[in-house]
Design an enzyme around this catalytic site. Structure first.
Site, PDB file in Angstrom:
ATOM      1  CG  HIS A 100      -0.841  -4.657  -0.571  1.00 14.86           C
ATOM      2  ND1 HIS A 100       0.211  -5.113  -1.319  1.00 14.86           N
ATOM      3  CD2 HIS A 100      -0.797  -5.379   0.578  1.00 14.86           C
ATOM      4  CE1 HIS A 100       0.858  -6.070  -0.659  1.00 14.86           C
ATOM      5  NE2 HIS A 100       0.272  -6.238   0.500  1.00 14.86           N
ATOM      6  CG  ASP A 123       3.231  -5.659  -4.096  1.00 10.91           C
ATOM      7  OD1 ASP A 123       3.017  -5.352  -5.276  1.00 10.91           O
ATOM      8  OD2 ASP A 123       2.639  -5.115  -3.140  1.00 10.91           O
ATOM      9  CG  HIS A 125       3.657  -1.814  -7.068  1.00 15.76           C
ATOM     10  ND1 HIS A 125       2.669  -2.727  -7.382  1.00 15.76           N
ATOM     11  CD2 HIS A 125       3.766  -0.979  -8.121  1.00 15.76           C
ATOM     12  CE1 HIS A 125       2.182  -2.445  -8.579  1.00 15.76           C
ATOM     13  NE2 HIS A 125       2.837  -1.397  -9.061  1.00 15.76           N
ATOM     14  CG  ASP A 127       2.855  -1.724  -1.657  1.00 14.59           C
ATOM     15  OD1 ASP A 127       2.731  -1.025  -2.676  1.00 14.59           O
ATOM     16  OD2 ASP A 127       2.274  -2.814  -1.515  1.00 14.59           O
ATOM     17  CG  HIS A 140      -2.942   0.924  -3.414  1.00 16.43           C
ATOM     18  ND1 HIS A 140      -3.330   0.119  -4.469  1.00 16.43           N
ATOM     19  CD2 HIS A 140      -2.365   2.011  -3.984  1.00 16.43           C
ATOM     20  CE1 HIS A 140      -2.993   0.681  -5.616  1.00 16.43           C
ATOM     21  NE2 HIS A 140      -2.409   1.824  -5.347  1.00 16.43           N
ATOM     22  CG  ASP A 227      -0.494  -6.566  -4.836  1.00 13.29           C
ATOM     23  OD1 ASP A 227      -1.154  -6.951  -5.822  1.00 13.29           O
ATOM     24  OD2 ASP A 227      -0.407  -5.371  -4.501  1.00 13.29           O
ATOM     25  CG  ASP A 229       0.501  -5.665  -8.088  1.00 13.45           C
ATOM     26  OD1 ASP A 229       1.519  -6.131  -7.552  1.00 13.45           O
ATOM     27  OD2 ASP A 229       0.029  -4.560  -7.759  1.00 13.45           O
ATOM     28  CD  GLU A 272      -4.279  -3.728  -4.667  1.00  9.29           C
ATOM     29  OE1 GLU A 272      -5.157  -3.536  -5.531  1.00  9.29           O
ATOM     30  OE2 GLU A 272      -3.835  -2.817  -3.922  1.00  9.29           O
TER      31      GLU A 272
END
Length: 300
Positions: A100, A123, A125, A127, A140, A227, A229, A272
């Site tokens: 990412h 996402d 996360h 980030d 990332h 992303d 994830d 990702e």
């Protein structure tokens, strides 16, 4: 949505410390993204991959507490220039990652074409880390902060301007793993975040309706940074930092379908995908399915 689009791969795995995500662009291509989009009547230009330089064993890989800073910055600078060129040529940029950290380059190249670019950050996360808050030094986990103008000067000044985006024009969707420093930045900036708690309570249809309404009269373009994830690892196992309790495959399809209907999305990236950690290229195939929904594939 623009019917002419350009695919650019970014085989970047230097923003973190697990190998394999550099093969993500190849895995997504192998899963049939180009063939799928051709069936949807898009004019496709595959520009291949950005060249990513690698540090030698003798080189120090952590500088200013940031892993592979030099190489990540150089790769993102090259991506930013390529994305800038794609948009200048009147094409929709579809970026395939890679980790990412490549969003730093994507947003640098895209945002210069808009006065008020909106960003949907799909996402697990946030980030939003920097060298001061990151537990790992992995870049990332920093691209959204960098794009807001927070971070190392080699990253925030790509293409010689900053910030790339404004906090009031960012919406994070699916967050469920947020560090303490990121929480503080969210409170400080007022970033709009739909955690899994809100999505479970409201439902994806309501969440996406609110996001679309939020952007309608506020921005002149919207970038989707997805992303894999963000999805639950049951559906998308081939990612480097899986977090249980994520978005379902069906919820994600609905989100893409609603974004397509809104006609808001002007650029996108899918990142990702790590084939080494995957099951028979399942996660890459899911990425292709979501891309297809974003670009208008319907059951009838």
């Amino acid at each position: 949505m623009n019917k002419k689009f350009s695919i650019i791969g970014v085989p970047m795995d230097l923003g973190q410390n697990r190998r394999g995500v550099d093969m993500g662009p190849s895995a997504i291509r192998y899963a049939g993204v180009i063939e799928k989009m051709e069936r949807l009547q898009y004019t496709i230009e595959d520009l291949g991959d950005i060249q990513i330089s690698r540090p030698t064993r003798e080189e120090v890989q952590t500088r200013d507490r940031l892993r592979n800073l030099k190489e990540v910055a150089e790769g993102n600078e090259a991506l930013a220039r390529k994305v800038d060129e794609i948009i200048s040529n009147g094409s929709f940029p579809l970026v395939l990652g890679g980790d990412h950290s490549i969003s730093i380059g994507s947003l640098a190249g895209i945002s210069k074409h808009y006065n008020n670019l909106g960003v949907i950050w799909y996402d697990a996360h946030a980030d939003l880390n920097s060298a001061d808050t990151s537990p790992s030094g992995n870049i990332h986990g920093m691209p959204l902060a960098v794009s807001l103008g927070i971070g190392h000067e080699n990253l925030i000044n790509i293409l010689d301007y900053q910030p790339k985006i404004k906090p009031e024009n960012v919406v994070i969707v699916g967050a469920r793993s947020v560090d303490d420093g990121e929480r503080e930045l969210i409170r400080k900036t007022g970033l709009k975040v739909y955690t899994m708690h809100e999505i479970d309570r409201l439902g994806m249809s309501v969440v996406m309706s609110e996001i679309i309404s939020h952007f309608k009269d506020r921005v002149d373009g919207v970038h989707l940074s997805l992303d894999l994830d963000g999805l639950d690892p049951i559906d998308a196992p081939g990612v480097g930092t899986p977090v249980m309790g994520g978005l379902s495959y069906r919820e994600s399809h609905l989100a893409m379908e609603m974004l397509e209907e809104s006609n808001l999305i002007t650029s996108a990236e899918f990142v990702e995908v790590n084939p080494i950690l995957d099951e028979k290229n399942k996660t890459a195939a899911i990425a292709v399915g979501l891309i297809s929904s974003l670009f208008g594939e319907k059951l009838k």
